[in-house]
Design an enzyme around this catalytic site. Sequence first.
Site, PDB file in Angstrom:
ATOM      1  N   HIS A 311     -10.806 -37.998 -78.219  1.00 55.32           N
ATOM      2  CA  HIS A 311     -10.193 -36.853 -78.775  1.00 55.32           C
ATOM      3  C   HIS A 311     -10.375 -36.968 -80.269  1.00 55.32           C
ATOM      4  CE1 HIS A 311      -7.663 -33.459 -79.931  1.00 55.32           C
ATOM      5  NE2 HIS A 311      -7.510 -33.053 -78.674  1.00 55.32           N
ATOM      6  N   ASP A 369      -7.666 -33.172 -70.238  1.00 49.17           N
ATOM      7  CA  ASP A 369      -8.515 -32.743 -69.488  1.00 49.17           C
ATOM      8  C   ASP A 369      -8.866 -33.523 -68.222  1.00 49.17           C
ATOM      9  OD1 ASP A 369      -8.648 -30.239 -70.334  1.00 49.17           O
ATOM     10  OD2 ASP A 369     -10.186 -30.742 -71.645  1.00 49.17           O
TER      11      ASP A 369
HETATM   12  N1  CMC Z   1     -17.434 -41.144 -73.957  1.00 48.41           N
HETATM   13  C1  CMC Z   1     -18.344 -42.134 -74.427  1.00 48.41           C
HETATM   14  N2  CMC Z   1     -18.133 -42.278 -75.853  1.00 48.41           N
HETATM   15  C2  CMC Z   1     -17.446 -41.698 -76.554  1.00 48.41           C
HETATM   16  C3  CMC Z   1     -16.652 -40.570 -75.949  1.00 48.41           C
HETATM   17  C4  CMC Z   1     -16.820 -40.433 -74.407  1.00 48.41           C
HETATM   18  N3  CMC Z   1     -16.011 -39.293 -73.907  1.00 48.41           N
HETATM   19  N4  CMC Z   1     -16.160 -39.871 -76.984  1.00 48.41           N
HETATM   20  C5  CMC Z   1     -16.316 -40.538 -78.060  1.00 48.41           C
HETATM   21  N5  CMC Z   1     -17.368 -41.543 -78.045  1.00 48.41           N
HETATM   22  C6  CMC Z   1     -17.914 -42.438 -78.831  1.00 48.41           C
HETATM   23  C7  CMC Z   1     -18.756 -41.838 -79.720  1.00 48.41           C
HETATM   24  O1  CMC Z   1     -19.903 -42.106 -78.967  1.00 48.41           O
HETATM   25  C8  CMC Z   1     -18.914 -42.705 -80.635  1.00 48.41           C
HETATM   26  O2  CMC Z   1     -19.427 -44.016 -80.627  1.00 48.41           O
HETATM   27  P1  CMC Z   1     -20.020 -44.772 -81.972  1.00 48.41           P
HETATM   28  O3  CMC Z   1     -19.153 -44.830 -82.758  1.00 48.41           O
HETATM   29  O4  CMC Z   1     -20.735 -45.899 -81.192  1.00 48.41           O
HETATM   30  O5  CMC Z   1     -21.252 -43.763 -82.160  1.00 48.41           O
HETATM   31  C9  CMC Z   1     -17.166 -42.894 -80.835  1.00 48.41           C
HETATM   32  O6  CMC Z   1     -16.734 -42.996 -79.715  1.00 48.41           O
HETATM   33  C10 CMC Z   1     -16.495 -42.065 -82.029  1.00 48.41           C
HETATM   34  O7  CMC Z   1     -16.707 -40.653 -81.233  1.00 48.41           O
HETATM   35  P2  CMC Z   1     -16.936 -39.321 -81.920  1.00 48.41           P
HETATM   36  O8  CMC Z   1     -17.962 -38.482 -81.153  1.00 48.41           O
HETATM   37  O9  CMC Z   1     -17.238 -39.700 -83.612  1.00 48.41           O
HETATM   38  O10 CMC Z   1     -15.541 -38.728 -81.948  1.00 48.41           O
HETATM   39  P3  CMC Z   1     -15.117 -37.133 -82.190  1.00 48.41           P
HETATM   40  O11 CMC Z   1     -13.832 -36.925 -82.715  1.00 48.41           O
HETATM   41  O12 CMC Z   1     -16.242 -36.263 -82.803  1.00 48.41           O
HETATM   42  O13 CMC Z   1     -15.299 -36.378 -80.658  1.00 48.41           O
HETATM   43  C11 CMC Z   1     -14.714 -35.531 -78.540  1.00 48.41           C
HETATM   44  C12 CMC Z   1     -14.139 -36.158 -79.789  1.00 48.41           C
HETATM   45  C13 CMC Z   1     -13.395 -34.857 -77.913  1.00 48.41           C
HETATM   46  C14 CMC Z   1     -15.634 -34.490 -78.938  1.00 48.41           C
HETATM   47  C15 CMC Z   1     -15.319 -36.801 -77.712  1.00 48.41           C
HETATM   48  O14 CMC Z   1     -14.586 -37.575 -77.511  1.00 48.41           O
HETATM   49  C16 CMC Z   1     -15.924 -36.135 -76.375  1.00 48.41           C
HETATM   50  O15 CMC Z   1     -16.889 -35.592 -76.283  1.00 48.41           O
HETATM   51  N6  CMC Z   1     -15.164 -36.477 -75.404  1.00 48.41           N
HETATM   52  C17 CMC Z   1     -15.653 -35.923 -74.242  1.00 48.41           C
HETATM   53  C18 CMC Z   1     -15.400 -34.508 -73.768  1.00 48.41           C
HETATM   54  C19 CMC Z   1     -13.971 -34.155 -73.689  1.00 48.41           C
HETATM   55  O16 CMC Z   1     -13.402 -34.812 -72.748  1.00 48.41           O
HETATM   56  N7  CMC Z   1     -13.138 -33.313 -74.493  1.00 48.41           N
HETATM   57  C20 CMC Z   1     -11.920 -32.688 -74.313  1.00 48.41           C
HETATM   58  C21 CMC Z   1     -11.065 -33.168 -75.496  1.00 48.41           C
HETATM   59  S1  CMC Z   1      -9.284 -32.635 -75.123  1.00 48.41           S
HETATM   60  C22 CMC Z   1      -9.240 -30.796 -74.607  1.00 48.41           C
HETATM   61  C23 CMC Z   1      -9.557 -30.028 -75.959  1.00 48.41           C
HETATM   62  O17 CMC Z   1      -8.561 -30.074 -76.903  1.00 48.41           O
HETATM   63  O18 CMC Z   1     -10.268 -29.313 -76.044  1.00 48.41           O
END
Ligand code: CMC
Length: 434
Positions: A311, A369
């Site tokens: 998240h 989720d």
């Molecule tokens: N699986 C694998 N790796 C992950 C995931 C994941 N679900 N989420 C983040 N990472 C890794 C990412 O690759 C990065 O790694 P590195 O530092 O090595 O490059 C690190 O963790 C930090 O991630 P980020 O992309 O900078 O984090 P963010 O804050 O931009 O993204 C997120 C948040 C929710 C978009 C992401 O965690 C994600 O895509 N999760 C899966 C989708 C999901 O479950 N979304 C629902 C969110 S809750 C409901 C809502 O509020 O909408």
Amino acid sequence: MTNSETKATLSFSDGSPALEMPIYKGSIGPDVIDIRKLYGSTGMFTYDPGFMSTAACNSSITYIDGDKGELLYRGYPIEQLAVNGGDFLETCYLLLNGELPNADQKKEFVATVTNHTMVHEQMQFFFRGFRRDAHPMSVLVGTVGALASFYHDSLDINDPHHREVSAIRLIAKMPTLVAMAYKYSIGQPFVYPRNDLSYSANFMHMMFSTPCEPYKTNEVLVRALDRILILHADHEQNASTSTVRLAGSSGANPFACIAAGIACLWGPAHGGANEAALSMLEEIGSVDNIPEFIAQVKDKNSGVKLMGFGHRVYKNYDPRAKLMRETCYEVLQELGLQDDPLFKLAMALEKIALEDEYFVSRKLYPNVDFYSGIVQRALGIPTALFTGIFALARTVGWIAQWKEMISDPEQKIGRPRQLFVGSPKRDVPAIDKR
Ligand code: CMC
């Protein structure tokens, strides 16, 4: 917000004059630096793709402390609202009005919402224009936007009464539209709302009853749905809410703004994650395949993510996930599905991921989720409709935030700027010179 005695000073290594900027304090949470004079004084913009460090508004609706794993609606912890805060409509009243209703206020609010549950009979023709296999989110973007053409009497966004009526109409009609989207997809007749039922029980009635047999609502399942709705009702300035605010900042009508929010919510990184999480579990198929799947997730070139994990704001745990996990157990027990293979797979995946260094070091925990998909599936809601349920729940948050924005004297049309990296000015060459 109050002015802090501390000021921020921005200085430049090339000797340009420094700029002093005010700092404001909220009631809780990080202070903000007011950079509004930055461009006028320096000719520079700030650069913050993804709004990692940008507060785009002030708000008194929802507060999240991502490190503590805390979520407050109007100051009340989500755990208390979900467990002893009454039903979803109480949460709606709270988000819209700032306080929980007393018994009389609740009665009046429930009666008002209930009065607006039907949609114009003409709406069914919109549904018929869609293919039966259309994604419900595309149906919802279209039909919610179309509501604007039926309610010309409440579209003056400068009239507080019109705003109130639109808010009630949206909250009241969303369950009807979501259920209609479902009924249309399976070829069953639309079911009219029943105003003697609670908000969530009526939704289940519109989803699952048919003209052939009476449908008896199950209290445990109704409570589970109500909890899903409460947990998803608002989440401060997330992508879809910011979309609603940005659309609304131009003066667009609330139905159009909520349709924009639904479009944004559809994405798999946001509301689409519950659908994606369940599809992921189905794809993994069995506990034996988990190690191979986790290896793919860790491989940056694979593009595979563990859906339902991670998240942007919660870096400790998602408090909604904890409550949804509880509900998940309750519902599966009620339905005798404790041995459901998909649920067992989800629990095994959760355990492995929570112990794995990759996820632990990146503070990736299950989000709401991860569990809400399993609960919804057990309730009989098809996977493609999961995000539609999220939209139904979030409508109150969107509309409360939209109303707050419209009455904010500091509100301006949203207009981000850019760092331009394309070609500088050049002349158009003749076609034979290109
Ligand atoms: N699986 C694998 N790796 C992950 C995931 C994941 N679900 N989420 C983040 N990472 C890794 C990412 O690759 C990065 O790694 P590195 O530092 O090595 O490059 C690190 O963790 C930090 O991630 P980020 O992309 O900078 O984090 P963010 O804050 O931009 O993204 C997120 C948040 C929710 C978009 C992401 O965690 C994600 O895509 N999760 C899966 C989708 C999901 O479950 N979304 C629902 C969110 S809750 C409901 C809502 O509020 O909408």
